[in-house]
Structure formats: C-alpha cells, structure tokens
Design a protein around this motif. Structure first.
Motif, short mmCIF file in Angstrom:
data_model
loop_
_atom_site.label_atom_id
_atom_site.label_comp_id
_atom_site.label_asym_id
_atom_site.label_seq_id
_atom_site.Cartn_x
_atom_site.Cartn_y
_atom_site.Cartn_z
N VAL A 66 0.82 -1.21 0.00
CA VAL A 66 0.00 0.00 0.00
C VAL A 66 0.85 1.26 0.00
CG1 VAL A 66 -1.97 -1.13 1.09
CG2 VAL A 66 -0.22 -0.05 2.52
N GLU A 67 2.08 1.15 0.45
CA GLU A 67 2.96 2.33 0.46
C GLU A 67 3.28 2.82 -0.95
OE1 GLU A 67 3.20 0.16 4.19
OE2 GLU A 67 3.52 -0.49 2.11
N GLU A 68 2.98 2.00 -1.95
CA GLU A 68 3.25 2.38 -3.33
C GLU A 68 2.02 2.99 -4.02
OE1 GLU A 68 5.44 -0.38 -5.69
OE2 GLU A 68 6.53 -1.20 -3.98
N ALA A 69 0.99 3.32 -3.24
CA ALA A 69 -0.20 3.97 -3.80
C ALA A 69 0.15 5.36 -4.30
CB ALA A 69 -1.30 4.04 -2.75
N PRO B 144 -0.50 9.46 -4.81
CA PRO B 144 -0.82 10.45 -3.77
C PRO B 144 -2.30 10.52 -3.41
CG PRO B 144 0.79 11.36 -5.29
CD PRO B 144 0.36 10.04 -5.87
N ASP B 145 -3.19 10.23 -4.36
CA ASP B 145 -4.63 10.25 -4.07
C ASP B 145 -5.13 8.94 -3.47
OD1 ASP B 145 -4.49 8.61 -6.27
OD2 ASP B 145 -5.90 9.76 -7.50
N GLY B 146 -4.24 7.95 -3.32
CA GLY B 146 -4.61 6.68 -2.71
C GLY B 146 -4.82 5.55 -3.69
N LEU B 147 -4.85 5.84 -5.00
CA LEU B 147 -5.05 4.78 -5.99
C LEU B 147 -3.83 3.88 -6.04
CD1 LEU B 147 -6.81 3.50 -8.19
CD2 LEU B 147 -5.80 5.12 -9.83
N LEU B 148 -4.06 2.58 -5.87
CA LEU B 148 -2.96 1.62 -5.78
C LEU B 148 -2.87 0.73 -7.00
CD1 LEU B 148 -0.75 0.18 -4.06
CD2 LEU B 148 -2.59 -1.25 -3.12
N ALA B 149 -4.01 0.23 -7.49
CA ALA B 149 -3.99 -0.73 -8.58
C ALA B 149 -5.32 -0.71 -9.31
CB ALA B 149 -3.72 -2.14 -8.04
N VAL B 150 -5.32 -1.24 -10.52
CA VAL B 150 -6.55 -1.40 -11.30
C VAL B 150 -6.60 -2.83 -11.83
CG1 VAL B 150 -6.62 1.03 -11.97
CG2 VAL B 150 -5.47 -0.61 -13.46
N GLY B 151 -7.82 -3.26 -12.16
CA GLY B 151 -7.98 -4.60 -12.72
C GLY B 151 -8.31 -5.63 -11.67
N GLY B 152 -8.08 -6.88 -12.02
CA GLY B 152 -8.42 -7.97 -11.12
C GLY B 152 -9.91 -8.27 -11.14
N ASP B 153 -10.40 -8.80 -10.05
CA ASP B 153 -11.79 -9.23 -9.98
C ASP B 153 -12.34 -8.96 -8.59
OD1 ASP B 153 -11.03 -11.52 -8.23
OD2 ASP B 153 -10.06 -12.25 -10.05
N LEU B 154 -13.61 -9.32 -8.38
CA LEU B 154 -14.27 -9.08 -7.10
C LEU B 154 -14.62 -10.38 -6.38
CD1 LEU B 154 -16.70 -6.20 -8.17
CD2 LEU B 154 -14.53 -5.97 -6.94
N ARG B 155 -13.84 -11.42 -6.62
CA ARG B 155 -14.14 -12.67 -5.91
C ARG B 155 -13.92 -12.48 -4.41
NH1 ARG B 155 -8.58 -16.12 -7.15
NH2 ARG B 155 -7.58 -14.41 -8.27
N VAL B 156 -14.56 -13.34 -3.65
CA VAL B 156 -14.52 -13.23 -2.20
C VAL B 156 -13.10 -13.18 -1.67
CG1 VAL B 156 -15.00 -14.48 -0.06
CG2 VAL B 156 -16.80 -14.21 -1.78
N GLU B 157 -12.26 -14.05 -2.16
CA GLU B 157 -10.88 -14.13 -1.65
C GLU B 157 -10.13 -12.83 -1.88
OE1 GLU B 157 -12.43 -18.15 -2.59
OE2 GLU B 157 -12.28 -16.28 -3.74
N PRO C 88 -5.92 5.14 0.76
CA PRO C 88 -5.54 6.55 0.96
C PRO C 88 -4.75 6.77 2.24
CG PRO C 88 -7.86 6.20 1.47
CD PRO C 88 -7.37 4.92 0.89
N ASP C 89 -3.99 7.84 2.23
CA ASP C 89 -3.23 8.28 3.40
C ASP C 89 -3.34 9.79 3.48
OD1 ASP C 89 -1.54 8.41 5.55
OD2 ASP C 89 0.31 8.14 4.39
N PRO C 90 -4.00 10.33 4.52
CA PRO C 90 -4.50 9.64 5.71
C PRO C 90 -5.81 8.90 5.44
CG PRO C 90 -5.03 11.95 5.85
CD PRO C 90 -4.17 11.80 4.62
N ARG C 91 -6.26 8.17 6.48
CA ARG C 91 -7.47 7.37 6.40
C ARG C 91 -8.54 7.97 7.30
NH1 ARG C 91 -7.44 2.30 3.56
NH2 ARG C 91 -9.40 1.20 3.99
N PHE C 92 -9.76 8.01 6.82
CA PHE C 92 -10.87 8.59 7.57
C PHE C 92 -11.55 7.48 8.37
CE2 PHE C 92 -15.07 11.01 7.44
CZ PHE C 92 -14.64 12.01 8.28
N VAL C 93 -11.56 7.59 9.70
CA VAL C 93 -12.06 6.52 10.55
C VAL C 93 -12.88 7.09 11.70
CG1 VAL C 93 -10.02 5.11 10.03
CG2 VAL C 93 -10.06 6.50 12.11
N LEU C 94 -13.60 6.19 12.36
CA LEU C 94 -14.31 6.55 13.58
C LEU C 94 -14.02 5.51 14.65
CD1 LEU C 94 -16.45 8.18 15.20
CD2 LEU C 94 -18.18 6.66 14.23
N PHE C 95 -13.53 5.95 15.79
CA PHE C 95 -13.42 5.08 16.95
C PHE C 95 -14.78 5.11 17.65
CE2 PHE C 95 -9.10 6.50 16.09
CZ PHE C 95 -8.40 5.30 16.13
N PRO C 96 -15.40 3.95 17.89
CA PRO C 96 -16.77 3.93 18.43
C PRO C 96 -16.96 4.80 19.67
CG PRO C 96 -16.17 1.75 17.69
CD PRO C 96 -14.93 2.59 17.56
#
Length: 216
Positions: free
Chosen positions: A15-18, A20-33, A58-66
């Motif tokens: 992921v460090e190779e994403a 600047p906008d956070g895009l890392l890779a394209v392609g592949g599939d949406l299988r469960v694995e 993306p870096d930074p990441r938008f999160v919520l601690f419950p």
C-alpha cells in the motif's frame, strides 16, 4: 509511483506504493478471496460503472473510533422519540440496492454496479457483510452496509429515503459495534456528514497497525 495492473493472480502491491490520491492498482476481480485480502490489507474497491475495478488505500485514512461517536441534540431527540426502528441484517439486498440508487452530489452515476452487488451479497451470505437499517411504519427508510473483519468494521455506503434515517441507522450501528468490542470503523474517505458524527483522520501507518492488531 507505478500504477499496478492486476490479473487473475491473488495479490496486491504494498500500500505504500499507492498514488498520492490513494489509488494503488486497477484490474483484477471481485471474488470473495480478493475482497477479503483487500480489506485485511487496508485496501478497498471504488470505481464508476464504466470502469474496470480500481483499488485504493488513501493516506490519511478517515475513521471513527466507536467511543468518539458524537450525537447532536437534534438526533438525541429523534432517538428518544423512536421515530425509527433499528434492525440489523434483515434486508441486506434492499439496503445495497437503495445505496446504488442514492444520489451523490456532483456524481450522476453509481459505483455500486451489478458486479459490486453480487460480490457483497456473496460476502453477506458468508457472514462478512452486514446491513444496518432504519425502519419506519414497517417500511425501510434508510440504512448502510459494510464488511466486518475481526474487530474492524469497514463502512461502504449509506442511503436515506426519509430525513435522518441513515444517521439513525449509523448511530445505532456504532453503538451495537461498541457493545461487541469493535475497536474501529473505517469510513475510507472524508465526508462532512461523518465528521459531524465523530470521524477523523489518522495516518495510513496507524490504520494498518490497528488493522493488523484487530484482524490478525
């Protein structure tokens, strides 16, 4: 930085190779694995219906601690009035379908394609994807769906057919997750709506550290 093109092989670049906008890779599939590998690696799919799969970290990441959930006084009044009924995981198909039709400001299309629906419905059938729902008078009024791995919930999308319904579902979902010792809610990218509910930015490194601790 290079933009990676995925094939049928089950892998993701670091992921460090994403970009600047956070895009890392394209392609592949949406299988469960692949989806489970993506989430456990801090990566998620997000792309328009006319595009091939696009994978982000993306870096930074938008999160919520419950524990940092903020509920406004107006929402507290709505919660007390019991204008809505909260249900968990009773209408997943309807929730994701409504999310795909929800209007996004400045975006006439949808990223929740038929392939996305099929993939996350499969995750739901396997116990990984969940819906949180607000019902009013026996009718689905709003809700959200996401993926749960270990002690981390990855929020994907929400919708409202009635004012405040999605916010009601989100608040109740966060409270439910907190009761079940979920430590982090991934909101992925910034929205003022979720910021008003207590979400904020953390570094990707911190996000990955928590992810490894709570899903490993």
């Amino acid at each position: 930085m290079p933009l990676y093109l995925l094939d049928g092989t089950l892998w993701f670049p670091p992921v460090e190779e994403a970009m600047p906008d956070g895009l890392l890779a394209v392609g592949g599939d949406l299988r469960v694995e692949r989806l489970l590998l993506a989430y456990s690696s801090g990566i998620f799919p997000w792309y328009n219906e006319e595009d091939i799969p696009m994978w982000w970290s993306p870096d930074p990441r938008f999160v919520l601690f419950p524990g940092e959930l903020k509920v406004s006084k107006s929402m507290q009044r709505i919660m007390k009035k019991q204008e809505f009924e909260f249900r968990l995981n009773t209408a997943f198909d309807d929730v994701i379908s409504n999310c795909s039709r929800a209007k996004r400001r400045g975006d006439p299309g949808t990223w929740i394609t038929a392939d996305i629906k099929n993939a996350y419905t499969k995750l739901h059938s396997l116990g990984y994807a969940y819906s949180a729902e607000a019902w009013q008078g026996g009718v689905l009024a709003g809700g959200l769906y996401g993926v749960l791995l270990g002690k981390v919930f990855f929020g994907e999308s929400m919708f409202s057919l009635v004012s405040n319904a999605s916010k009601f579902a989100f608040i109740n979902m966060v409270k439910t997750l907190k009761k079940n010792s979920i430590t982090l809610i991934d909101c992925q990218v910034y929205t003022p709506h979720l910021e008003s509910l207590g979400a904020g930015m953390i570094s990707r490194a911190d996000f990955l550290r928590i992810l490894n601790e709570q899903t490993g």
